[in-house]
Design an enzyme around this catalytic site. Structure first.
Site, mmCIF file in Angstrom:
data_model
loop_
_atom_site.group_PDB
_atom_site.id
_atom_site.type_symbol
_atom_site.label_atom_id
_atom_site.label_comp_id
_atom_site.label_asym_id
_atom_site.label_seq_id
_atom_site.Cartn_x
_atom_site.Cartn_y
_atom_site.Cartn_z
ATOM 1 N N GLU A 402 32.476 -32.815 44.680
ATOM 2 C CA GLU A 402 33.601 -33.409 44.774
ATOM 3 C C GLU A 402 34.433 -32.666 45.635
ATOM 4 O OE1 GLU A 402 35.303 -36.592 41.952
ATOM 5 O OE2 GLU A 402 36.190 -34.591 41.339
ATOM 6 N N HIS A 431 7.039 -29.669 36.239
ATOM 7 C CA HIS A 431 6.375 -30.709 35.899
ATOM 8 C C HIS A 431 6.637 -32.029 36.399
ATOM 9 C CE1 HIS A 431 3.820 -27.985 33.497
ATOM 10 N NE2 HIS A 431 5.034 -27.480 33.195
ATOM 11 N N LYS A 536 37.386 -46.889 43.428
ATOM 12 C CA LYS A 536 38.319 -47.413 42.474
ATOM 13 C C LYS A 536 39.142 -48.640 42.861
ATOM 14 C CE LYS A 536 39.571 -43.163 39.994
ATOM 15 N NZ LYS A 536 40.424 -42.009 39.952
HETATM 16 O O1 LIG Z 1 41.128 -36.876 33.988
HETATM 17 P P1 LIG Z 1 41.232 -38.128 34.715
HETATM 18 O O2 LIG Z 1 42.549 -38.418 35.383
HETATM 19 O O3 LIG Z 1 40.884 -39.319 33.712
HETATM 20 O O4 LIG Z 1 40.099 -38.159 35.967
HETATM 21 C C1 LIG Z 1 38.834 -38.198 35.762
HETATM 22 C C2 LIG Z 1 38.041 -37.966 37.170
HETATM 23 O O5 LIG Z 1 38.630 -39.089 37.812
HETATM 24 C C3 LIG Z 1 38.124 -39.139 39.079
HETATM 25 O O6 LIG Z 1 36.672 -39.614 39.199
HETATM 26 C C4 LIG Z 1 38.376 -37.893 39.817
HETATM 27 O O7 LIG Z 1 37.552 -37.827 40.945
HETATM 28 C C5 LIG Z 1 37.473 -36.552 38.993
HETATM 29 O O8 LIG Z 1 38.029 -35.498 39.566
HETATM 30 C C6 LIG Z 1 38.300 -36.799 37.713
HETATM 31 O O9 LIG Z 1 37.793 -35.683 36.955
#
Ligand SMILES: O=P(O)(O)OC[C@H]1O[C@H](O)[C@H](O)[C@@H](O)[C@@H]1O
Length: 623
Positions: A402, A431, A536
């Site tokens: 990431e 394995h 998203k």
């Molecule tokens: O901690 P949050 O705001 O719920 O985010 C959770 C995750 O969301 C996304 O996938 C980001 O790319 C991550 O870097 C992050 O850790």
């Protein structure tokens, strides 16, 4: 050997390695017809080309680009095989951190002295970038954020006194809270103490705590931890079912920096429902870790949850293990979090030297650059030979991929950077896929994580004369390292004495810094994740489309008689003819969950189906 390549494609380069998009104009690279190159060519200095895209050969290579008249000759020696020369290389390059009992062996990566020299100025620039970052520079320019995870283990480093105060106060509060929970001073309404933790979070809000729990939780922790890190209803049900009546003594920690991540929100809503059904008051057992004033923070405040801990704006999810995200869960499991912080602080200190050979993170970054041509041309296979470190590769997957997997560099050039990380543990993986690593496609380098202490003192047992179970594990690691190397597969070995809070803290810090340095070498922003948003957003669009499909089906299902609709008719009425494939998938998913009925045909032949809802919701029609 000579082969043609088209303009801008991979150029093979060694021992004079191409060190990035730019590399030194030297006798290895001759432009015979400069007018064919689209930008002005200096007679000396730096020439910008696309970096190489193919795996580096270890045999001498000469590639000519007839189109652009570019000739690159390179003579890369095979990896050193002479045992005495290798031993010398091992000793010359071995890094040791005495206090941490940590070693880094880069001798089985074949970088040349010339490469090392070439990289020196760029590493010095990276060190300077890290100094600026630690001083509070906006190291994440896209989001206009400081990047302060190094302050978490050395609060005095924070650029403002109030930040130092915030870090120290939070740490004190975590220790205090954990102590009171473990001692039973803070307890659930219906039980004398909390016995379980249910941690809800995803990505950086789960991977660190999961790794640390697996690595460090004692066999009988004061509170056992389990995780909900997805929006899979069956997975959530499983965790709740496993808790059973212990839900009454479960501390639920909801972790989300943004406080609005859908998977985490869904997990919370599902768990709150389970609490309601069990007649329990969630607020008396819920803890939030999130940014101030986030949706989650406000919910927790308004509902009066048991506690709230801050996640700082200047700490990214994937580097949040030393914040409340990692520390609270660890402390509640009886893990010495101050030792974790000490390990990380000692490692950070070591990584501040500008002497590359003495800087373990720089050595790692250098090896990554060498092994992957600075463009991710090889994958990083992480193989800890210790069960408790199983989740390290998974944790590193997010930290590395990431951070480094970026489309554009800091100057806006499209670079599509990254390094792929995978691995589980040795010897188990021997394995499974080591066969391919040894003999198959050569697209990786390995990082072995070695733990010297096999088991706690006093438990040693020889299962054969002179040989313990741990000797086998050791033998398999060393054997695999040798077998891979003899077939020109490069490897790094990180060795720690034991898996302790201190060594785990050090490992986390080592890789955080290596990622930071490497990002600087390839000129990318390691601290944002714009690509994640695309998925998203698309998921949101699917759910919005599903609502429209439901409305259309509802209307048709409220007619007398019910009007089953074809996919085309649904798409048409949704004004979304181009989304027909997605509509089909939505219907198939709803049908599999008894939320839509198929009047005719079957899901296997989409054109044949006619769909209606089992129930008509008249209110919804007029909503
Ligand atoms: O901690 P949050 O705001 O719920 O985010 C959770 C995750 O969301 C996304 O996938 C980001 O790319 C991550 O870097 C992050 O850790």
């Amino acid at each position: 050997m000579a082969s043609s390549i088209s303009a801008g494609l991979a150029l093979k380069l060694s021992p004079q390695r191409l060190t990035d998009k730019s590399f030194q104009f030297s006798s290895h690279l001759q432009f015979r017809n400069p007018s064919l190159v689209s930008y002005p060519l200096p007679t000396t200095g730096t020439v910008h080309l696309r970096p190489p895209r193919v795996a580096r050969e270890v045999s001498p290579v000469s590639i000519s680009d007839s189109a652009n008249d570019v000739v690159v000759s390179s003579k890369s020696p095979r990896l050193e095989k002479d045992p005495q020369a290798l031993w010398k290389r091992y000793v010359d390059w071995l890094y040791q951190h005495k206090e941490l009992g940590l070693y880094l062996d880069v001798s089985r990566v074949g970088f040349t002295d010339e490469f090392f020299r070439e990289m020196e100025p760029r590493l010095q620039k990276a060190f300077k970038d890290m100094v600026d970052l630690e001083k509070g520079a906006i190291a994440n320019p896209d989001e206009g954020r400081m990047v302060g995870h190094y302050w978490l283990r050395n609060p005095k480093l924070a650029p403002k006194p109030f930040l130092t105060q915030q870090i120290e106060n939070t740490l004190d509060r975590i220790c205090d809270f954990a102590e009171q929970v473990i001692s039973g001073k803070i307890r659930p309404p219906q039980k004398s103490s909390f016995t379980q933790i249910l941690s809800i979070g995803i990505g950086g809000s789960a991977l660190g705590p999961q790794f640390v729990a697996e690595a460090l939780a004692p066999d009988n922790p004061p509170l056992k931890i389990r995780f909900i890190d997805n929006t899979d209803p069956a997975g959530i049900d499983h965790q709740i079912a496993q808790l059973g009546s212990e839900l009454e003594s479960t501390l639920v920690i909801v972790v989300s920096k943004s406080g609005g991540t859908p998977e985490t929100r869904n997990g919370l809503l599902e768990v709150q429902k389970a609490f309601r059904e069990a007649g329990l008051d969630f607020s008396k057992q819920g803890v939030a870790i999130t940014q101030e004033n986030s949706l989650l923070d406000n919910t927790a405040r308004i509902e009066g949850w048991l506690a709230r801990f801050p996640m700082f704006d200047w700490v990214g999810g994937r580097t949040s293990e030393m914040s409340a995200v990692g520390l609270l869960a660890a402390a509640l499991q009886g893990i010495d979090i101050r030792e974790m912080l000490t390990g990380a602080a000692l490692m950070d200190e070591a990584n501040r030297t500008t002497l590359v050979k003495n800087n373990p993170a720089a050595l790692l970054a250098l090896c990554w650059y060498w092994a992957t041509d600075g463009v991710g041309s090889k994958d990083m296979v992480v193989l800890p030979y210790k069960d408790s470190l199983l989740l390290f590769s998974r944790y590193l997957q997010q930290l590395v991929m990431e951070s480094l997997g970026k489309e554009f560099d800091l100057d806006g050039n499209r670079v599509n950077q990254g390094i792929t990380v995978y691995g589980n543990k040795g010897s188990t993986d021997q394995h499974a896929y080591i066969q391919q690593l040894r003999d198959g496609v050569h697209n990786f380098f390995v990082t072995f994580i070695e733990v010297l202490r096999d088991r706690p003192p006093g438990h040693d047992w020889e299962l054969e004369p002179g040989v313990t179970c741990g000797d086998y594990l050791f033998g398999f690691l060393q054997g695999t390292r040798s077998a891979l190397y003899s077939n020109d597969r490069e490897s790094i070995t990180v060795t720690v004495q034991e898996v302790t809070p201190r060594s785990v803290g050090a490992l986390v810090a080592l890789y955080e810094r290596a990622v930071g340095i490497y990002a600087s070498l390839i000129n990318i922003n390691a601290y944002h994740q714009p690509g994640v948003e695309a998925g998203k957003k698309a998921a949101g669009e699917v759910l919005a489309l599903q609502k429209r499909v439901l409305a259309v089906l509802n209307e048709a299902s409220c007619k007398q008689p019910v009007e089953p609709l074809t996919l085309e008719e649904i798409a048409d009425r949704c004004h979304a003819p181009d989304d027909i494939e997605m509509i089909y998938k939505i219907i198939a998913h709803m049908a599999a969950n008894d939320r839509a009925l198929i009047a005719e045909g079957s899901c296997g032949s989409p054109r044949s189906i006619k769909v209606f809802l089992g129930e008509c919701n008249v209110d919804e029609m007029y909503a």
